[in-house]
Motif scaffolding. Structure first.
Motif, mmCIF file in Angstrom:
data_model
loop_
_atom_site.group_PDB
_atom_site.id
_atom_site.type_symbol
_atom_site.label_atom_id
_atom_site.label_comp_id
_atom_site.label_asym_id
_atom_site.label_seq_id
_atom_site.Cartn_x
_atom_site.Cartn_y
_atom_site.Cartn_z
ATOM 1 N N LEU A 20 0.838 -1.190 0.000
ATOM 2 C CA LEU A 20 0.000 0.000 0.000
ATOM 3 C C LEU A 20 0.876 1.243 0.000
ATOM 4 O O LEU A 20 1.918 1.274 0.650
ATOM 5 N N SER A 21 0.400 2.254 -0.721
ATOM 6 C CA SER A 21 1.106 3.531 -0.764
ATOM 7 C C SER A 21 0.172 4.628 -0.303
ATOM 8 O O SER A 21 -1.034 4.584 -0.544
ATOM 9 N N CYS A 22 0.748 5.621 0.338
ATOM 10 C CA CYS A 22 -0.008 6.794 0.775
ATOM 11 C C CYS A 22 0.776 8.023 0.346
ATOM 12 O O CYS A 22 1.895 8.244 0.816
ATOM 13 N N ALA A 23 0.178 8.785 -0.543
ATOM 14 C CA ALA A 23 0.819 10.019 -1.012
ATOM 15 C C ALA A 23 0.241 11.190 -0.255
ATOM 16 O O ALA A 23 -0.983 11.378 -0.218
ATOM 17 N N ALA A 24 1.120 11.987 0.335
ATOM 18 C CA ALA A 24 0.700 13.151 1.104
ATOM 19 C C ALA A 24 1.009 14.416 0.322
ATOM 20 O O ALA A 24 2.058 14.541 -0.294
#
Length: 117
Positions: A20-24
């Motif tokens: 999983l990736s989370c871009a902020a």
């Protein structure tokens, strides 16, 4: 304001892996910690893992040894590598940010992870 967008969910068989990736985006400088939570149908949202801006990591007992959280400060991204997945890992996974070390105040929209037996 900080915005979070998750990606990488999907359907996988038990024993498989997902990342999983989370871009902020937005005012992300020196965000105190980033984390992942999950919510299965009919259950409350629960903590999965977190990482501070200094790199300290924390894991729920249920995922310890199987999941790895990492942070790319240059890209403002947080990753969750999930290995040896189990059907009980099925849930919507949410990325969250605690900007000042006080509360998980910013959330993404969630990404579905489904593990078949």
């Amino acid at each position: 304001q900080v915005q979070l967008v998750e990606s990488g969910g999907g359907l996988v068989r038990a024993g498989g892996s997902l990342r999983l990736s989370c871009a902020a985006s937005g005012r992300t400088a020196n965000t105190y910690r980033m984390g992942w939570f999950r919510q299965a149908p009919g259950k409350e949202r629960e903590f999965v893992s977190s990482i501070t801006w200094t790199g300290n990591t924390y894991y729920a007992d249920s995922v310890k040894g199987r999941f790895t959280i990492s942070r790319d400060n240059a890209k403002n991204m947080v990753l969750l590598q999930m290995n040896s997945l189990k059907p009980e890992d099925t849930a919507v996974y949410y990325c969250a940010a605690d900007l000042r070390g006080t509360t998980w105040g910013t959330w993404g929209q969630g990404t579905q992870v489904t593990v078949s037996s």
